[in-house]
Structures are given as C-alpha cells and as structure tokens.
Write a protein that holds these residues in place. Structure first.
Motif, PDB file in Angstrom:
ATOM      1  N   ALA A  34       9.526 -33.525  18.832  1.00 26.07           N
ATOM      2  CA  ALA A  34       9.061 -33.853  20.183  1.00 26.07           C
ATOM      3  C   ALA A  34       7.545 -33.733  20.275  1.00 26.07           C
ATOM      4  N   ASP A  35       6.981 -32.731  19.614  1.00 30.93           N
ATOM      5  CA  ASP A  35       5.525 -32.592  19.584  1.00 30.93           C
ATOM      6  C   ASP A  35       4.875 -33.813  18.938  1.00 30.93           C
ATOM      7  N   PHE A  36       5.449 -34.269  17.825  1.00 34.00           N
ATOM      8  CA  PHE A  36       4.905 -35.424  17.110  1.00 34.00           C
ATOM      9  C   PHE A  36       5.036 -36.703  17.930  1.00 34.00           C
ATOM     10  N   LEU A  37       6.162 -36.848  18.639  1.00 38.92           N
ATOM     11  CA  LEU A  37       6.432 -38.096  19.344  1.00 38.92           C
ATOM     12  C   LEU A  37       5.824 -38.149  20.738  1.00 38.92           C
ATOM     13  N   LEU A  38       5.777 -37.014  21.444  1.00 35.55           N
ATOM     14  CA  LEU A  38       5.486 -37.044  22.875  1.00 35.55           C
ATOM     15  C   LEU A  38       4.176 -36.395  23.276  1.00 35.55           C
ATOM     16  N   TYR A  39       3.807 -35.295  22.627  1.00 36.71           N
ATOM     17  CA  TYR A  39       2.705 -34.486  23.156  1.00 36.71           C
ATOM     18  C   TYR A  39       1.385 -35.253  23.103  1.00 36.71           C
ATOM     19  N   GLY A  40       0.764 -35.411  24.253  1.00 34.24           N
ATOM     20  CA  GLY A  40      -0.531 -36.063  24.334  1.00 34.24           C
ATOM     21  C   GLY A  40      -0.498 -37.551  24.046  1.00 34.24           C
ATOM     22  N   ARG A  41       0.659 -38.181  24.142  1.00 33.98           N
ATOM     23  CA  ARG A  41       0.772 -39.604  23.796  1.00 33.98           C
ATOM     24  C   ARG A  41       1.488 -40.345  24.915  1.00 33.98           C
ATOM     25  N   ARG A  42       1.288 -41.663  24.941  1.00 41.60           N
ATOM     26  CA  ARG A  42       2.037 -42.511  25.857  1.00 41.60           C
ATOM     27  C   ARG A  42       3.488 -42.579  25.376  1.00 41.60           C
ATOM     28  N   ILE A  43       4.408 -42.465  26.319  1.00 41.59           N
ATOM     29  CA  ILE A  43       5.820 -42.326  25.976  1.00 41.59           C
ATOM     30  C   ILE A  43       6.546 -43.638  26.246  1.00 41.59           C
ATOM     31  N   GLY A  44       7.362 -44.041  25.298  1.00 40.36           N
ATOM     32  CA  GLY A  44       8.177 -45.236  25.433  1.00 40.36           C
ATOM     33  C   GLY A  44       9.339 -45.137  24.459  1.00 40.36           C
ATOM     34  N   LEU A  45       9.254 -45.905  23.375  1.00 41.94           N
ATOM     35  CA  LEU A  45      10.294 -45.858  22.351  1.00 41.94           C
ATOM     36  C   LEU A  45      10.403 -44.478  21.720  1.00 41.94           C
ATOM     37  N   SER A  46       9.305 -43.714  21.758  1.00 47.32           N
ATOM     38  CA  SER A  46       9.326 -42.379  21.164  1.00 47.32           C
ATOM     39  C   SER A  46      10.387 -41.501  21.819  1.00 47.32           C
ATOM     40  N   LEU A  47      10.591 -41.641  23.136  1.00 48.86           N
ATOM     41  CA  LEU A  47      11.609 -40.847  23.811  1.00 48.86           C
ATOM     42  C   LEU A  47      13.007 -41.264  23.371  1.00 48.86           C
ATOM     43  N   VAL A  48      13.192 -42.552  23.108  1.00 50.08           N
ATOM     44  CA  VAL A  48      14.486 -43.032  22.613  1.00 50.08           C
ATOM     45  C   VAL A  48      14.768 -42.427  21.240  1.00 50.08           C
ATOM     46  N   ILE A  49      13.754 -42.401  20.372  1.00 47.65           N
ATOM     47  CA  ILE A  49      13.918 -41.811  19.037  1.00 47.65           C
ATOM     48  C   ILE A  49      14.286 -40.337  19.154  1.00 47.65           C
ATOM     49  N   LEU A  50      13.615 -39.621  20.061  1.00 43.80           N
ATOM     50  CA  LEU A  50      13.926 -38.202  20.246  1.00 43.80           C
ATOM     51  C   LEU A  50      15.348 -38.024  20.755  1.00 43.80           C
ATOM     52  N   ALA A  51      15.789 -38.878  21.678  1.00 44.41           N
ATOM     53  CA  ALA A  51      17.157 -38.782  22.198  1.00 44.41           C
ATOM     54  C   ALA A  51      18.183 -39.003  21.093  1.00 44.41           C
ATOM     55  N   VAL A  52      17.928 -39.977  20.211  1.00 49.24           N
ATOM     56  CA  VAL A  52      18.834 -40.214  19.087  1.00 49.24           C
ATOM     57  C   VAL A  52      18.869 -38.994  18.174  1.00 49.24           C
ATOM     58  N   ALA A  53      17.702 -38.401  17.931  1.00 46.77           N
ATOM     59  CA  ALA A  53      17.643 -37.210  17.079  1.00 46.77           C
ATOM     60  C   ALA A  53      18.410 -36.048  17.700  1.00 46.77           C
ATOM     61  N   ILE A  54      18.293 -35.875  19.017  1.00 49.32           N
ATOM     62  CA  ILE A  54      19.032 -34.803  19.690  1.00 49.32           C
ATOM     63  C   ILE A  54      20.536 -35.043  19.580  1.00 49.32           C
ATOM     64  N   ALA A  55      20.955 -36.294  19.765  1.00 52.95           N
ATOM     65  CA  ALA A  55      22.383 -36.609  19.661  1.00 52.95           C
ATOM     66  C   ALA A  55      22.909 -36.338  18.255  1.00 52.95           C
ATOM     67  N   CYS A  56      22.152 -36.730  17.233  1.00 51.08           N
ATOM     68  CA  CYS A  56      22.584 -36.491  15.848  1.00 51.08           C
ATOM     69  C   CYS A  56      22.614 -35.003  15.526  1.00 51.08           C
ATOM     70  N   ALA A  57      21.583 -34.280  15.979  1.00 47.83           N
ATOM     71  CA  ALA A  57      21.555 -32.838  15.725  1.00 47.83           C
ATOM     72  C   ALA A  57      22.705 -32.137  16.436  1.00 47.83           C
ATOM     73  N   SER A  58      23.017 -32.570  17.657  1.00 43.97           N
ATOM     74  CA  SER A  58      24.135 -31.982  18.384  1.00 43.97           C
ATOM     75  C   SER A  58      25.452 -32.257  17.667  1.00 43.97           C
ATOM     76  N   LEU A  59      25.601 -33.467  17.126  1.00 44.14           N
ATOM     77  CA  LEU A  59      26.801 -33.811  16.371  1.00 44.14           C
ATOM     78  C   LEU A  59      26.955 -32.929  15.140  1.00 44.14           C
ATOM     79  N   LEU A  60      25.847 -32.684  14.444  1.00 39.73           N
ATOM     80  CA  LEU A  60      25.879 -31.865  13.239  1.00 39.73           C
ATOM     81  C   LEU A  60      26.138 -30.397  13.563  1.00 39.73           C
ATOM     82  N   ALA A  61      25.489 -29.896  14.625  1.00 44.15           N
ATOM     83  CA  ALA A  61      25.588 -28.468  14.933  1.00 44.15           C
ATOM     84  C   ALA A  61      26.948 -28.092  15.507  1.00 44.15           C
TER      85      ALA A  61
END
Length: 500
Positions: A34-61
């Motif tokens: 999230a720091d790499f994708l969002l912090y101090g940057r304009r947000i767009g597709l980066s939030l979608v990528i983070l959401a996919v990562a959260i979903a995959c991590a939740s599936l694994l955990a």
C-alpha cells in the motif's frame, strides 16, 4: 443450566503464536505494498491492485476456514466490485469495491450466516470493530512470561504516545525539530510522521481480512441459539486493563504537559521562537492537528472509563483522567487562540468560522466527559447531552447572518481600514452574496478606482439578486432588513451630494 452456560457464544479461539506471526508478516507486506502503490501518489488502478492483493492474501491466510462453493461466489462478487473501480475510481466505485471485499469475505469464511439480519450484523461488526483488532490481536504473539507480559502492558501506551507525538510534531514546529533530532538523517529521508500514521492505518484496515474472526452460533440441547452481541471492544486484559490505562495516562499527561508548556511560552507568552520557526507557522499549523489529538484523547477516555469497567472506580486513575482532560481543554483553547491569530492576519472565511464552532463543541464535549465520569452517568447520557448542545448550536447558527458578518469583519480589519492585515479581497466578498453589499460598498469607498469596470457589473448582479429575493415567493426577513439598510445608505449618499 451448566450446558447452557458452556455453550454461550464466543469468538473463534485464539490462534497459535506461530500462525499469528505469519499473519502479522502478511499484514506488513500488504502495508508495504500500500505504501508503494498509494502513499503520496495519485490513486487509480493502484487501488484495484491493492484490493486484489488483499483478496489473495485473505484467501491464503484463511484457507482452512474456506467453503469452496461460497468462496467461488465471493470471488465473483470481488470481480464485479473491481469493474467500476477499473472503469473510474471515484467515491461510489470505491464504496462498491470495499463492500464487495467485505461481502466476499463473509460468504467465503462464515457459512453460518444464512439470514439477512445475521449478514448485516456480521458486516457491521467487521466495519466498526475489525480495524480496532490489530493491536489486541498482535499481543497474542507474546507468551505469558512476566517479562513479555510487561512488554505487552507497555505496547499500547507506547503506540498511542507515538501517535500523539506525531500529531504534536505536525502541529508544532518546535516539537518537529526535536523529533528530527532523535532520528538518523537517513531514516528521516524515508520516514515521516504521516507515513507512520499511514502504515498504522493500513495495518488496521487489512488485518480483519487476514485474521478473520466472526461471532459464532453454538448449539445447546439441539437448539441453535441467537447470535450474541459483539464482545466489548478491546476486551484483552493486557490491552486495556487498569495497568495499561495507568501507564498510558502517565505517558499522555507528560506528553501533553510538554505541548502545553510550549504553548504557554510561545503562544500565550509571546517569547521569541527558535531560529527557522516563524510565529505565523507556529500559530497556523497547530489548530487542526491539535483538535484531532483532543478527539483521539476523548475516544480513549470513553473506552478506558466505560461504565462498569475495571478502571472506573480506581482512585489513582480517575485523577489522572481529570488532569488529562483538563490538559485537552487547554489544548483546544490553544487551538482557538492559534486560529484567532491566523484570522487576524489572513481574514475570516466560512471554514474558519466553522472551525471556531467545532473547537467550541469539542471543548464542551470534553467537559461533558468529565461530568459523566464524576456523576457516574451512562454513555447514553453523554450522547444525549452532546446532541442537545449540537442542536442548540445549529439552531443558533441558523439565525446568524454569516455572510454579512464575514464581509464586515474582513473590511473592518483590512489593511485599507485598519492599517494592518491583508488587503481587501473583494472577489471573495462578491462570492458571499447580496448580504455582503454594504461591506462591498465600504470596500469600494476605501479603494479609489476599485469601483470601475467588471466590479461594478458584479455588484449590479448582486443588487439584482437582492431585488429578486424581495419577491413574495422568495421573501425573507433578512433580505428585507438588508434592503432597508441599502435604501438608507442610498438616501444618505443622495443627501450628501445635494448638500455639496
């Protein structure tokens, strides 16, 4: 009775420290992403990528608790929720994406929620209580030895103290300089107090998706019981017991005393500031972060001193709470003074008036918290008292002519009228509407040559708007009073010209 007591609703049992450590590592990786994708940057597709990562991590955990068929349905919901955000990220698509993630998590990991009411209740608990579980859950990584228990008792006081220091550093250039001296220069190039707060927020937000804990139904005598109410927030004894609260209040009082002493020296005492710190920056920067600090302090007191809690009757904790709230009231007073000094220099606006009103309500809320504790009232009483105060303030505001007040104040305290402050911003006065016409006329008189060209036509539009406001369908007592004032001014000018 015994069987019924043994089958009361409980949380999922705590996981092993090793498994919890793996989940903590996963949450940290998501926070880094999230720091790499969002912090101090304009947000767009980066939030979608983070959401996919959260979903995959939740599936694994949470793979052990997954129901395959429901997980497939949840995946389809996540995919549908991603589409609007991919099309364009706005407030609505963001809400749809968050809702899709929450609903998918519920479907995949909690097959017991079959009715609509259960699902709504579970999603409510996820949204309201989930982000606050990170720190109490993280405490489980400690064993029950005396040494690690003492570390756990200091964990929350130190974390919250760090948050307060970050807010004080954002509000106070002097404290910011002190904090900068405590950190190596290399670290300061990559770490800021706002980045630490960002990481803390992201860890709190992703943790409910990594470490899933739903309320469970238990069966007693072959009959399924109703879903119990959520457990009290911060139920861990190490997290918010009397020992932790006492340590927290000691640290908090010391930190707030340092801030109050600095305000007493530089803000109230007008002592010369250190080099590279201007008085304007000291006065302006502190108003809003200090209000955020007071609100966070109020939330802590409400949780720590909840009715029937272990700290409510403590003869040591109660005086520390009173002292800390008193320091918070002083903090709000300093914020009001900072904003007042800033208004003296840069004039009045609607947002600055709203800030004054908001700060007053915060100060009153803090006093009411002390009253609730002293009189042993309930939180419902506190909420009712605050709602009554808010209603009175809003009703009073509805009767105040803020347009005329702001315009008159800005003209009266302008450089042209008083010799101090900034020049009259006539363009801003024009945005206030017809009620600003008397002040606009004064401003034009104070600035020879300003009443020509475009300004005259803009003033004429306001006069026409005022004339339309006097029609019987749009008539208002305030507009009628304004027209009488304008007519009186016009007659006075006509009389002075005839006399001349």
């Amino acid at each position: 009775m015994t069987s019924l007591a043994s089958t009361s609703t409980t949380d999922i049992p705590p996981i092993r420290p090793s498994a919890l450590s793996a989940k903590l590592a996963m949450a940290l990786l998501l926070a880094a992403l999230a720091d790499f994708l969002l912090y101090g940057r304009r947000i767009g597709l980066s939030l979608v990528i983070l959401a996919v990562a959260i979903a995959c991590a939740s599936l694994l955990a949470n793979r052990a608790a997954l129901d395959f068929r429901r997980a497939v349905t949840g995946g389809a919901i996540v995919a549908l929720g991603l589409v609007p955000a991919v099309e364009e990220l706005n407030a609505l698509s963001f809400l749809i994406l968050v809702a899709a993630l929450a609903i998918a998590l519920l479907l995949a990991t909690n097959p017991e929620t079959t009715s609509l009411a259960d699902r709504v209740r579970a999603l409510r608990n996820l949204v309201l209580f989930g982000p606050f579980r990170f720190f109490p859950d993280a405490l489980q990584v400690f064993s029950m030895s005396a040494f690690t228990r003492s570390i756990a008792l200091w964990l929350m006081p130190v974390v919250l103290s760090t948050v307060f220091v970050a807010l004080f550093a954002a509000a106070n250039p002097v404290i910011e300089q002190w904090v900068s001296l405590l950190n190596p220069k290399v670290i300061l190039e990559y770490v800021s107090v706002w980045r630490v707060l960002f990481w803390t927020l992201m860890l709190a937000l992703v943790w409910p998706f990594i470490h899933v804990r739903w309320r469970r139904k238990k069966v007693a005598a072959a009959t399924e019981t109703d879903v119990a109410e959520p457990a009290p927030l911060f139920a861990s004894p190490e997290f918010l017991g009397p020992s932790t609260i006492l340590r927290s209040l000691i640290l908090f009082n010391l930190l707030f005393a340092a801030q109050s002493i600095l305000d007493g020296i530089y803000l109230w005492g007008h002592v010369a500031l250190p080099d590279n710190v201007t008085y304007a920056s000291y006065a302006h920067r502190g108003a809003y972060p200090l209000i955020a600090t007071a609100l966070l302090a109020a939330a802590f007191v409400l949780v720590a001193m909840r009715p029937g809690g272990p700290a409510e009757k403590s003869k040591v904790i109660r005086p520390l709470v009173y002292l800390w709230i008193g320091q918070n009231v002083l903090l709000v007073a300093s914020s009001i003074l900072r904003l007042d000094l800033y208004v003296d220099i840069y004039m009045l606006t609607y947002w600055r008036i709203a800030a004054f009103i908001w700060m007053g309500l915060v100060a009153l809320g803090l006093v009411l918290i002390v009253t609730r504790i002293a009189l042993n009232r309930s939180n419902q009483w506190l909420i009712g008292a605050n709602l009554i105060a808010l209603t009175i303030v809003l009703y009073g505001c509805s009767l105040v002519n803020f347009d005329a007040f702001i315009a008159d104040y800005n003209v009266t305290h302008s450089r042209e009228a008083s010799g101090q402050g900034v020049q009259i911003d006539i363009n801003y006065l024009l945005t206030l509407g017809p009620q600003a016409l008397p002040a606009i006329d004064r401003a034009i008189a104070l600035r020879p040559g300003a009443g020509e060209g475009c300004l005259v036509s803009q003033r004429d539009r306001l006069v026409e708007q005022q004339r339309q406001d006097l029609a019987w369908r749009s008539w208002g007592f305030r507009s009628w009073r304004l027209q009488r004032r304008l007519d009186a001014q016009a007659e006075a000018r006509s009389g002075s010209r005839l006399a001349g």
